[in-house]
Design an enzyme around this catalytic site. Structure first.
Site, PDB file in Angstrom:
ATOM      1  N   ASP A   1     -10.406   3.346  -3.285  1.00 57.71           N
ATOM      2  CA  ASP A   1     -11.114   2.122  -2.908  1.00 57.71           C
ATOM      3  C   ASP A   1     -12.508   2.040  -3.510  1.00 57.71           C
ATOM      4  O   ASP A   1     -13.236   3.034  -3.600  1.00 57.71           O
ATOM      5  CB  ASP A   1     -11.206   2.022  -1.382  1.00 57.71           C
ATOM      6  CG  ASP A   1      -9.850   1.722  -0.771  1.00 57.71           C
ATOM      7  OD1 ASP A   1      -8.867   1.627  -1.527  1.00 57.71           O
ATOM      8  OD2 ASP A   1      -9.788   1.589   0.459  1.00 57.71           O
TER       9      ASP A   1
ATOM     10  N   ASP B   1       0.830  -1.211   0.000  1.00 55.01           N
ATOM     11  CA  ASP B   1       0.000   0.000   0.000  1.00 55.01           C
ATOM     12  C   ASP B   1       0.873   1.273   0.000  1.00 55.01           C
ATOM     13  O   ASP B   1       2.107   1.202  -0.023  1.00 55.01           O
ATOM     14  CB  ASP B   1      -0.906  -0.057   1.237  1.00 55.01           C
ATOM     15  CG  ASP B   1      -2.276   0.546   0.987  1.00 55.01           C
ATOM     16  OD1 ASP B   1      -2.415   1.349   0.055  1.00 55.01           O
ATOM     17  OD2 ASP B   1      -3.201   0.229   1.753  1.00 55.01           O
TER      18      ASP B   1
HETATM   19  C1  GAL Z   1      -6.196   1.201   1.355  1.00 53.90           C
HETATM   20  C2  GAL Z   1      -6.312   0.163   0.242  1.00 53.90           C
HETATM   21  C3  GAL Z   1      -7.409  -0.801   0.656  1.00 53.90           C
HETATM   22  C4  GAL Z   1      -7.037  -1.452   1.972  1.00 53.90           C
HETATM   23  C5  GAL Z   1      -6.795  -0.391   3.033  1.00 53.90           C
HETATM   24  C6  GAL Z   1      -6.267  -0.990   4.331  1.00 53.90           C
HETATM   25  O1  GAL Z   1      -5.189   2.083   1.039  1.00 53.90           O
HETATM   26  O2  GAL Z   1      -6.603   0.784  -0.961  1.00 53.90           O
HETATM   27  O3  GAL Z   1      -7.608  -1.754  -0.358  1.00 53.90           O
HETATM   28  O4  GAL Z   1      -5.893  -2.233   1.792  1.00 53.90           O
HETATM   29  O5  GAL Z   1      -5.866   0.560   2.583  1.00 53.90           O
HETATM   30  O6  GAL Z   1      -6.003  -0.020   5.290  1.00 53.90           O
END
Ligand code: GAL
Length: 393
Positions: free
Chosen positions: A196, A141
């Protein structure tokens, strides 16, 4: 001596780990912080028992919030013992014993998006730890990365994984902020292209500093990037929301698009308790085979016919998949005379002139033969639903 081992010095990605889009399940969409060893085991059991494994799903991916809030004295990440009392090695063994693969999550920044330790400065240690557990997939991430260059940061982890020696599918998750399609193919096997996803057809959920995007919004967030996707480097339209509250039609359309777009097919619902309609959608082998077509060409939108979008995916052996998508909530009547259409791919060298070439039609969602492109398609498409054909010569 080392000078003769350029792989070790400069690093590279593990080759050929994703000749077709990766398929699996990820904990985040449904479970967020509420993950555990039992959950992962039960998902693995459901994969085997309920036909997901047979349909091709392979990776079970533990997302954010699996570790303790701090590293141990040696600098290692520590799985939260309340959630994963048996540790990650035993859990990976459990998953592997069932013929499946296991994935985990970390972040290029100092902390993950959920405020757990990130891998910045610890890439090599973390990669070795993951390899020692038997991890097969890493979602990486992009939170808390101020001052970092994305391509460099992802390359550092790529090299650390390679040096650790265990093949790992590397999923880049910078939400498309740093144009990963331009450099991702040499770095990882897939890259997210959007913020997301949300479990709705066309909504936007505004959280102030960031937004979540409905299915159609994710599909349209980028333009002109399909030319960068292909075997071993895929545009990732995010974990699916099939089974997370949309209508059956919307779930079918969402799944169809992810298949047409050659996205990774990562389920994000509770597959242990999915209803029969959801299971039927997620395990439809004819639709999945469009996604897994080895040419690896992402669909493009050929046309809008009023509220109906026509999406087209060139496939191997001169086959095509054609999807008619009704964007409206109300049903539409479609009349489509193939012989009036010439289609040519805007990015790759594929063309078809239906006045000159005739194809047999297979209706993917009814599972039935549907005549040929010599006939006019006359159909009602329900609101937010699709009609999808496989065309063979
Ligand atoms: C976001 C990511 C999500 C999930 C989340 C967890 O940045 O896009 O899919 O992994 O973090 O905190």
């Amino acid at each position: 001596m080392l000078f003769f081992l350029p792989g070790l010095i400069f690093g590279q990605k593990f080759p050929d780990l994703a000749p077709t889009p990766p398929m699996g399940w990820n904990s985040w969409n449904t479970f967020k912080i509420n993950i555990s060893e039992n959950l992962i085991k039960e998902i693995a059991d459901a994969f085997v028992k309920d036909g997901y494994k047979d349909a091709g799903y392979k990776y079970i991916i533990i997302d954010d919030c699996w570790s303790l809030k701090q590293r141990d004295e040696a600098g290692n990440l520590v799985p939260d013992p309340a959630k994963f009392p048996g540790g990650m090695k035993a859990l990976a063994d459990y998953v592997h014993t069932r013929g499946l693969k296991i994935g985990i999550y970390s972040c290029a920044g100092t902390r993950t998006c959920g405020d757990y330790p990130g891998s910045k400065g610890f890439e090599s240690l973390d990669a070795k730890l993951f390899a020692s557990w038997g991890i097969d997939y890493l979602k990486y991430d992009w939170c808390n990365t101020t001052g970092l260059d994305a391509e460099k940061a992802y390359t550092t982890m790529r090299d650390a994984l390679f040096a650790a020696g265990r093949p790992v599918v590397f999923g880049i998750c910078d939400w498309g902020d740093n144009q990963p399609w331009l450099w991702g193919k040499k770095t990882g096997q897939l890259w997210r292209i959007s913020g997301d996803i949300a479990p709705c057809f066309d909504c936007v959920i505004d959280h102030g500093s960031y937004k979540d995007w409905g299915v159609m919004k994710v599909v349209y967030v980028r333009k002109d990037i399909r030319k960068y996707a292909g075997p071993d480097g895929w545009n990732d339209f995010d974990m699916m929301e099939v089974g997370n509250g949309m209508t059956v039609s919307e779930n079918r359309t969402h799944f169809t698009l992810w298949c047409m777009l050659a996205s990774a097919l990562i389920m994000g619902n509770d597959v242990r308790s999915a209803d029969p309609a959801t299971v039927g959608i997620l395990t439809n082998k004819d639709m999945i085979s469009v996604n897994q077509d080895t040419l690896g060409i992402q669909a493009f939108k050929y046309k809008d016919i009023d509220s109906t979008e026509v999406w087209v995916k060139p496939m191997k052996n001169k086959e095509w998949a054609v999807c008619f998508l009704n964007r409206k909530k109300e049903p539409v009547s479609l009349e489509f005379n193939w012989t009036e259409h010439k289609i040519s791919d805007p990015d790759f060298d594929f063309k078809v002139d239906f006045s000159k070439e005739k194809f047999r039609l297979f209706n993917i969602w009814t599972g039935k033969k549907a005549g040929t492109t010599g006939n006019v398609v006359k159909a009602q498409i329900a609101g937010h639903d699709v009609l999808v054909f496989r065309l063979s010569n």
